[in-house]
Design an enzyme around this catalytic site. Structure first.
Site, PDB file in Angstrom:
ATOM      1  N   SER A  45     -23.965  53.791  89.616  1.00 53.99           N
ATOM      2  CA  SER A  45     -24.119  54.403  90.946  1.00 53.99           C
ATOM      3  C   SER A  45     -25.585  54.521  91.357  1.00 53.99           C
ATOM      4  O   SER A  45     -25.923  54.405  92.539  1.00 53.99           O
ATOM      5  CB  SER A  45     -23.488  55.790  90.976  1.00 53.99           C
ATOM      6  OG  SER A  45     -22.154  55.741  90.552  1.00 53.99           O
ATOM      7  N   HIS A 225     -16.895  55.890  98.350  1.00 53.93           N
ATOM      8  CA  HIS A 225     -17.600  56.515  99.474  1.00 53.93           C
ATOM      9  C   HIS A 225     -18.353  55.409 100.210  1.00 53.93           C
ATOM     10  O   HIS A 225     -19.003  54.566  99.600  1.00 53.93           O
ATOM     11  CB  HIS A 225     -18.528  57.602  98.916  1.00 53.93           C
ATOM     12  CG  HIS A 225     -19.707  57.934  99.768  1.00 53.93           C
ATOM     13  ND1 HIS A 225     -19.592  58.326 101.073  1.00 53.93           N
ATOM     14  CD2 HIS A 225     -21.034  57.953  99.485  1.00 53.93           C
ATOM     15  CE1 HIS A 225     -20.809  58.556 101.559  1.00 53.93           C
ATOM     16  NE2 HIS A 225     -21.691  58.331 100.619  1.00 53.93           N
ATOM     17  N   TYR A 256     -24.207  60.903 107.062  1.00 54.42           N
ATOM     18  CA  TYR A 256     -25.659  61.012 106.911  1.00 54.42           C
ATOM     19  C   TYR A 256     -26.290  59.658 107.211  1.00 54.42           C
ATOM     20  O   TYR A 256     -25.608  58.624 107.208  1.00 54.42           O
ATOM     21  CB  TYR A 256     -26.030  61.491 105.497  1.00 54.42           C
ATOM     22  CG  TYR A 256     -25.580  60.565 104.393  1.00 54.42           C
ATOM     23  CD1 TYR A 256     -26.386  59.522 103.966  1.00 54.42           C
ATOM     24  CD2 TYR A 256     -24.342  60.739 103.775  1.00 54.42           C
ATOM     25  CE1 TYR A 256     -25.978  58.668 102.960  1.00 54.42           C
ATOM     26  CE2 TYR A 256     -23.920  59.893 102.765  1.00 54.42           C
ATOM     27  CZ  TYR A 256     -24.750  58.858 102.350  1.00 54.42           C
ATOM     28  OH  TYR A 256     -24.340  58.002 101.362  1.00 54.42           O
ATOM     29  N   ASP A 556     -20.831  90.659  80.576  1.00 51.55           N
ATOM     30  CA  ASP A 556     -20.626  92.082  80.286  1.00 51.55           C
ATOM     31  C   ASP A 556     -19.163  92.237  79.881  1.00 51.55           C
ATOM     32  O   ASP A 556     -18.280  91.603  80.447  1.00 51.55           O
ATOM     33  CB  ASP A 556     -21.023  92.985  81.457  1.00 51.55           C
ATOM     34  CG  ASP A 556     -20.172  92.770  82.687  1.00 51.55           C
ATOM     35  OD1 ASP A 556     -19.601  91.678  82.851  1.00 51.55           O
ATOM     36  OD2 ASP A 556     -20.069  93.704  83.506  1.00 51.55           O
ATOM     37  N   GLU A 655      -6.141 101.813  82.991  1.00 54.79           N
ATOM     38  CA  GLU A 655      -5.713 100.415  83.003  1.00 54.79           C
ATOM     39  C   GLU A 655      -4.549 100.342  82.028  1.00 54.79           C
ATOM     40  O   GLU A 655      -4.669 100.760  80.868  1.00 54.79           O
ATOM     41  CB  GLU A 655      -6.850  99.499  82.531  1.00 54.79           C
ATOM     42  CG  GLU A 655      -7.964  99.396  83.550  1.00 54.79           C
ATOM     43  CD  GLU A 655      -9.095  98.455  83.119  1.00 54.79           C
ATOM     44  OE1 GLU A 655      -9.036  97.897  82.002  1.00 54.79           O
ATOM     45  OE2 GLU A 655     -10.049  98.306  83.897  1.00 54.79           O
TER      46      GLU A 655
HETATM   47  C1  LIG Z   1     -22.403  55.107  98.373  1.00 52.23           C
HETATM   48  C2  LIG Z   1     -23.091  56.204  97.622  1.00 52.23           C
HETATM   49  C3  LIG Z   1     -24.152  56.850  98.180  1.00 52.23           C
HETATM   50  C4  LIG Z   1     -24.783  57.856  97.499  1.00 52.23           C
HETATM   51  N1  LIG Z   1     -25.843  58.483  98.051  1.00 52.23           N
HETATM   52  C5  LIG Z   1     -26.468  59.451  97.421  1.00 52.23           C
HETATM   53  C6  LIG Z   1     -27.599  60.065  97.997  1.00 52.23           C
HETATM   54  O1  LIG Z   1     -28.023  59.673  99.060  1.00 52.23           O
HETATM   55  N2  LIG Z   1     -28.171  61.099  97.352  1.00 52.23           N
HETATM   56  C7  LIG Z   1     -27.701  61.531  96.154  1.00 52.23           C
HETATM   57  O2  LIG Z   1     -28.244  62.487  95.624  1.00 52.23           O
HETATM   58  N3  LIG Z   1     -26.659  60.940  95.562  1.00 52.23           N
HETATM   59  C8  LIG Z   1     -26.035  59.911  96.152  1.00 52.23           C
HETATM   60  N4  LIG Z   1     -24.957  59.318  95.574  1.00 52.23           N
HETATM   61  C9  LIG Z   1     -24.502  59.779  94.261  1.00 52.23           C
HETATM   62  C10 LIG Z   1     -25.357  59.195  93.160  1.00 52.23           C
HETATM   63  O3  LIG Z   1     -25.535  57.834  93.368  1.00 52.23           O
HETATM   64  C11 LIG Z   1     -24.737  59.396  91.783  1.00 52.23           C
HETATM   65  O4  LIG Z   1     -24.234  60.662  91.652  1.00 52.23           O
HETATM   66  C12 LIG Z   1     -25.760  59.164  90.689  1.00 52.23           C
HETATM   67  O5  LIG Z   1     -26.395  57.931  90.857  1.00 52.23           O
HETATM   68  C13 LIG Z   1     -25.110  59.194  89.322  1.00 52.23           C
HETATM   69  O6  LIG Z   1     -26.069  58.896  88.363  1.00 52.23           O
HETATM   70  P1  LIG Z   1     -25.658  58.715  86.837  1.00 52.23           P
HETATM   71  O7  LIG Z   1     -26.898  58.452  86.085  1.00 52.23           O
HETATM   72  O8  LIG Z   1     -24.803  59.839  86.429  1.00 52.23           O
HETATM   73  O9  LIG Z   1     -24.670  57.468  86.837  1.00 52.23           O
HETATM   74  P2  LIG Z   1     -24.974  55.908  86.893  1.00 52.23           P
HETATM   75  O10 LIG Z   1     -26.135  55.569  87.699  1.00 52.23           O
HETATM   76  O11 LIG Z   1     -23.681  55.254  87.261  1.00 52.23           O
HETATM   77  O12 LIG Z   1     -25.325  55.580  85.412  1.00 52.23           O
HETATM   78  C14 LIG Z   1     -24.343  55.564  84.396  1.00 52.23           C
HETATM   79  C15 LIG Z   1     -24.684  54.440  83.468  1.00 52.23           C
HETATM   80  O13 LIG Z   1     -23.838  54.513  82.346  1.00 52.23           O
HETATM   81  C16 LIG Z   1     -23.618  53.195  81.912  1.00 52.23           C
HETATM   82  N5  LIG Z   1     -22.427  53.168  81.086  1.00 52.23           N
HETATM   83  C17 LIG Z   1     -21.186  53.571  81.434  1.00 52.23           C
HETATM   84  N6  LIG Z   1     -20.329  53.400  80.413  1.00 52.23           N
HETATM   85  C18 LIG Z   1     -21.066  52.890  79.393  1.00 52.23           C
HETATM   86  C19 LIG Z   1     -20.735  52.483  78.077  1.00 52.23           C
HETATM   87  N7  LIG Z   1     -19.496  52.585  77.582  1.00 52.23           N
HETATM   88  N8  LIG Z   1     -21.712  51.987  77.300  1.00 52.23           N
HETATM   89  C20 LIG Z   1     -22.990  51.874  77.771  1.00 52.23           C
HETATM   90  N9  LIG Z   1     -23.333  52.228  79.016  1.00 52.23           N
HETATM   91  C21 LIG Z   1     -22.387  52.739  79.813  1.00 52.23           C
HETATM   92  C22 LIG Z   1     -23.471  52.420  83.211  1.00 52.23           C
HETATM   93  O14 LIG Z   1     -23.714  51.066  83.058  1.00 52.23           O
HETATM   94  C23 LIG Z   1     -24.476  53.099  84.105  1.00 52.23           C
HETATM   95  O15 LIG Z   1     -25.709  52.433  84.134  1.00 52.23           O
HETATM   96  C24 LIG Z   1     -24.307  58.272  96.233  1.00 52.23           C
HETATM   97  C25 LIG Z   1     -23.227  57.620  95.666  1.00 52.23           C
HETATM   98  C26 LIG Z   1     -22.624  56.586  96.343  1.00 52.23           C
HETATM   99  C27 LIG Z   1     -21.470  55.919  95.707  1.00 52.23           C
END
Ligand SMILES: Cc1cc2nc3c(=O)[nH]c(=O)nc-3n(C[C@H](O)[C@H](O)[C@H](O)COP(=O)(O)OP(=O)(O)OC[C@H]3O[C@@H](n4cnc5c(N)ncnc54)[C@H](O)[C@@H]3O)c2cc1C
Length: 828
Positions: A45, A225, A256, A556, A655
């Protein structure tokens, strides 16, 4: 491969990279970051996130996490170029309701220490010339908001970490885990195994799948999204900078926007929820995204029909867009939770399995730091109670619930949410045995932790007019409310409050978290965790704080010693269970059992409570025979009851706990016995107003781990001389130092006004603190608000102002409690 490391971070998106960066900063460099995609543009993402960072949030925690993200990203540098474009952020209103909401958000910013301003429509258009000022009522501006360049940020953070010794393993998939004795021992990857005592799962939308590989439930929901780029906008022709316009939110249309050089990007939450299971996300080879998103596994094909209405709305707000078309679009995937907060922490079932999931770019800098601190130092400097993975009730892990609530949260992401607004579905989920009687009395239910909780009873509308010689409560002035504070409220709340103080009432306390702690080690175990002395005779009940090592209040508790080795603990929720379980001795000497669901509780409170209970029970209920803060096993009619002489509302009473099967009988007996005494049922509205009038704190709302008991007014629960307990040394030092801030009781100068909580408090015109709880004290005739203020402003008599939407309401610090400070009503 046979590698080993201190921590394996799974995922090199914004979260994993931030965690690696901060672990390295804290000196943990024996760390491996593994990603199945190419680093730094992994296809997750973060690789496609447009990166808008709006810092303002009703939650203090979320605002603090975002504020640090801005601080971090503005400090990052990648080959001489920036990772953050600090263009500012503007949220616009197109309805009067939204304009009020923006005023409220301005208040949150003041409360949490973020610079912000309200703008006229022309001010907005001056900053974003594409906006039609005629289309809006005004705007809300945060100058430090902006655009995080996510992939550049990841690159910069990982290079920094790498320089300190952190290793990066791109194009390597984690395929499983080896667990030994309930702990992580090794991570299986497509490049071999890595022996490690700790993994941090930052796998984003694949997180639930990675969790399942280890047997850990991560209750998050991937959802699609929409985001689209326009073709060039004529007015931006020749734009040399990526963005100079502030980022823009049009929440009335769930949208946005941001500038991309000479074109615009438009994001929408208007469409139907598009959930997908983590296991069903196609791999990169079969990814359906197109154009600049081709080959990204976190992107699904754009569905133009879903974008038709949002596009129309975007063109109405930004008319020049009407001359453009959608160039590229995507349905990008990211995670939603039931409450909009991330899921952070270490699994209790699989030790060493840490989770940082459902984190936006906006909060990723702060979350990465928090996770690093938690791993290295055992605690994050930002209080994470609202994001802790152990805040979940058991049912909140059910896939049906996770999907339904995730989808609901998607729909509501930009909605104006009232602090009391309950979840709509699934309801009713948890009901006490008294539910049929409550329904029969026409209860107005709200929901908490899945429980249906009456807020007031329509049947009590009769209290508002005189009957049976009892006073009519509309003869006493019941202050009206403005439209916002009148939501989820009725004047009946006031009548229930006053009638409880005059007569006697039943309050359903079943939803209170209840634990049973038993075993030969129970006393020593509990005593080592809480600040008060609990080594008292059987039958004693003790109110106490439970602190962490720094003296911050973790909870608490009300602890009743029911037997030599048997304690019943009134707690605040699942986080308490987690804390207790983690500190439990490893031998079999302590057993902790959650008894909330199977045990019901009625609070029988009011000056006539003794007469009512005496009518159905043979126990000695005199003040001497059944003393305040003691517990006894009694029979109420034929119902076995654990009775505790306590009251959270400041009245004489008990209670009464019994198992759920006896609940209805208990209710009916007390109801019949109380008829001659004018018994009524009271709801949470009255309950809350009475507890505030009496000065009783609610953990999580009035105080949390940021505060010591001394600051929160609970110094009386700390017995430094009782022997060792968690936090004692820190509390001894805190006592000596004196409080830096205090939870104070404010009374509003105009008793007919009311605030709701989370409003800023101004001293000499500057924001100095914030409100926690507030209510009308119907008995004292005051409007009361508890608030955190620096100690120098906590002296009774100090004048302050509370920001309420666009107004400043005068108030004064008062002595507390406001009601019955001499405790005459309870100790009689
Ligand atoms: C269309 C869109 C617009 C967005 N716009 C915004 C915005 O404007 N502002 C904002 O704050 N957020 C935005 N977001 C949300 C944001 O992009 C995500 O919440 C954020 O990037 C998540 O980051 P992450 O590091 O958790 O996940 P990711 O970036 O998905 O990273 C996870 C990583 O884990 C790796 N992985 C997964 N499984 C394995 C495995 N088994 N072995 C090895 N590697 C693995 C993947 O390859 C990936 O690189 C948007 C999302 C979308 C979809």
């Amino acid at each position: 491969m046979g590698e080993s490391s201190r921590v394996v971070i799974i995922g090199a998106g914004v979260v994993g990279a931030s965690a690696a960066y901060h672990l390295a900063e804290l000196g943990w460099t024996d760390v491996v970051v593994v990603d199945k995609g190419p680093i730094p543009a992994t296809g997750g993402s973060s690789s496609h996130a447009p990166g808008l960072v709006f810092q303002t949030n009703p939650s203090k925690m979320m605002t603090e996490l975002a504020r640090y993200t801005v601080e971090l990203y503005t400090s990052l540098d990648l080959e001489g170029g920036p990772c953050f474009l600090q263009v500012g952020g503007i949220e616009v209103a197109t309805t009067p309701q939204r304009w009020r909401e923006l005023q409220r958000r301005h208040g949150f910013a003041n409360a949490w220490g973020l610079d912000s301003a309200l703008l006229t429509p022309d001010d907005v258009a001056a900053r974003i010339p594409l906006v039609d000022p005629e289309a809006i009522n005004g705007g809300y501006h945060v100058p430090t908001d902006g655009l995080a360049k996510a992939v550049r940020g990841v690159d910069a953070m990982l290079r920094h970490a790498q320089r300190k010794g952190v290793r990066l393993l791109g194009d390597t998939e984690v395929t499983g885990f080896e667990l030994r004795a309930g702990r992580v021992h090794a991570v299986h990857t497509t490049s071999g195994d890595i022996t490690t005592p700790a993994v941090l799962c930052c796998a984003g939308i694949w997180g639930p799948k990675v969790g399942r590989m280890a047997g850990v439930s991560i209750p998050v929901q991937p959802l699609g999204h929409q985001y689209a780029w326009t073709t060039p906008v004529e007015q931006l022709a020749g734009a040399g900078d990526e963005a100079t316009h502030p980022i823009l939110r049009h929440q009335d249309a769930s949208m946005y926007m941001r500038q991309h050089f000479d074109s615009y990007g438009v994001g929408s939450y208007q469409h139907r929820p598009m959930p997908l299971r983590a296991e069903d996300i196609p791999p990169a080879e079969r990814a359906t995204g197109a154009g600049r998103y081709a080959g990204m596994p976190s992107v699904m094909a754009f569905t133009p029909d879903d974008f038709a209405k949002p596009w129309q709305d975007a063109c109405e707000l930004l008319p020049p867009l009407a001359d453009t078309k959608v160039d590229t679009g995507m349905n990008g995937l990211f995670l939603f939770t039931h409450d909009g907060s991330p899921v952070l922490g270490e699994s209790r079932e699989v030790r060493g399995f840490w989770v940082a999931e459902a984190v936006w770019v906006t909060h990723s800098g702060g979350v990465g730091r928090a996770m690093a601190e938690w791993l290295v130092e055992g605690r994050s400097q930002i209080d994470l109670r609202g994001a802790d993975m152990h805040r979940y009730e058991h049912f909140q892990h059910a896939p049906a619930y996770v999907e339904a609530r995730g989808a609901q949260n998607f729909v509501e992401v930009y909605d104006i949410i009232h602090p009391l607004q309950p979840m709509e579905e699934p309801r009713p989920l948890r009901t006490s045995p008294f539910y049929p009687r409550q329904v029969a009395q026409d209860a107005f239910f709200l929901e908490a932790s899945g429980w249906e909780r009456p807020h007031w009873f329509e049947a009590n509308a009769t209290l508002l007019s005189s009957s049976d010689g009892e006073p009519a409560y509309d003869e006493r002035p019941i202050p009206g409310r403005d439209e916002w504070s009148a939501r989820y409220w009725s004047p009946i709340v006031a009548a229930e409050h006053l009638a409880t103080r005059d007569r006697v009432a039943l309050y359903d306390m079943t939803s209170l978290a209840k634990l049973e702690v038993t075993g030969s080690g129970a006393l020593r175990f509990l005593d080592g965790l809480v600040t008060n002395k609990i080594d008292k005779p059987v039958g004693a009940v003790t109110y106490t704080a439970m602190c962490d090592e720094t003296g911050g209040i973790r909870s608490d508790l009300t602890i009743a010693r029911l037997g030599e080795h048997h304690f019943q603990v009134g707690a605040n929720g699942p986080l308490d269970v987690d804390w207790l379980e983690r500190h439990k001795p490893t031998d079999e000497s302590v057993i902790i059992r959650t008894i909330t669901g199977g045990t019901c509780c009625l609070g029988l409170w009011g000056p006539r409570a003794r007469e009512v209970l005496a009518a159905v029970c043979e126990a000695d209920l005199s003040h001497e025979g059944f003393r305040f803060f003691t517990a006894r096993q009694i029979f109420v009619g034929e119902v076995p009851v654990t009775a505790m002489r306590l009251s959270y509302v400041g009245e004489l009473g008990w209670e009464l706990y019994t198992s759920a099967d006896y609940g209805l009988r208990l209710w009916d007996l007390l109801w019949a016995a109380g008829r001659d005494h004018g018994i009524l049922t009271g709801g949470r509205g009255a309950f809350n107003a009475m507890r505030i009038e009496k000065g009783y704190r609610a953990w999580g709302t009035d105080m949390w781990a940021d505060h010591t008991p001394y600051e929160a007014g609970l110094g009386f629960t700390v017995k430094l001389d009782k022997g060792p307990f968690v936090g004692r040394d820190a509390l001894a030092a805190a006592k000596q130092r004196g409080p830096r801030r205090r939870l104070v009781c404010l009374t509003l100068d105009d008793p007919t006004r009311l605030v709701m909580g989370s409003e800023p408090v101004f001293v000499d015109g500057s924001a100095a603190g914030f409100v926690t709880s507030a209510a009308h004290g119907y008995s004292t005739g005051e409007s009361i608000a508890y608030a955190w203020l620096p100690a120098e402003h906590a002296t009774p008599g100090t004048g302050v102002e509370i920001g309420y939407f666009g107004e400043r309401l005068g108030a004064h610090v008062g002595s507390e409690p406001r009601f019955d400070a001499e405790m005459k009503r309870m100790r009689c």
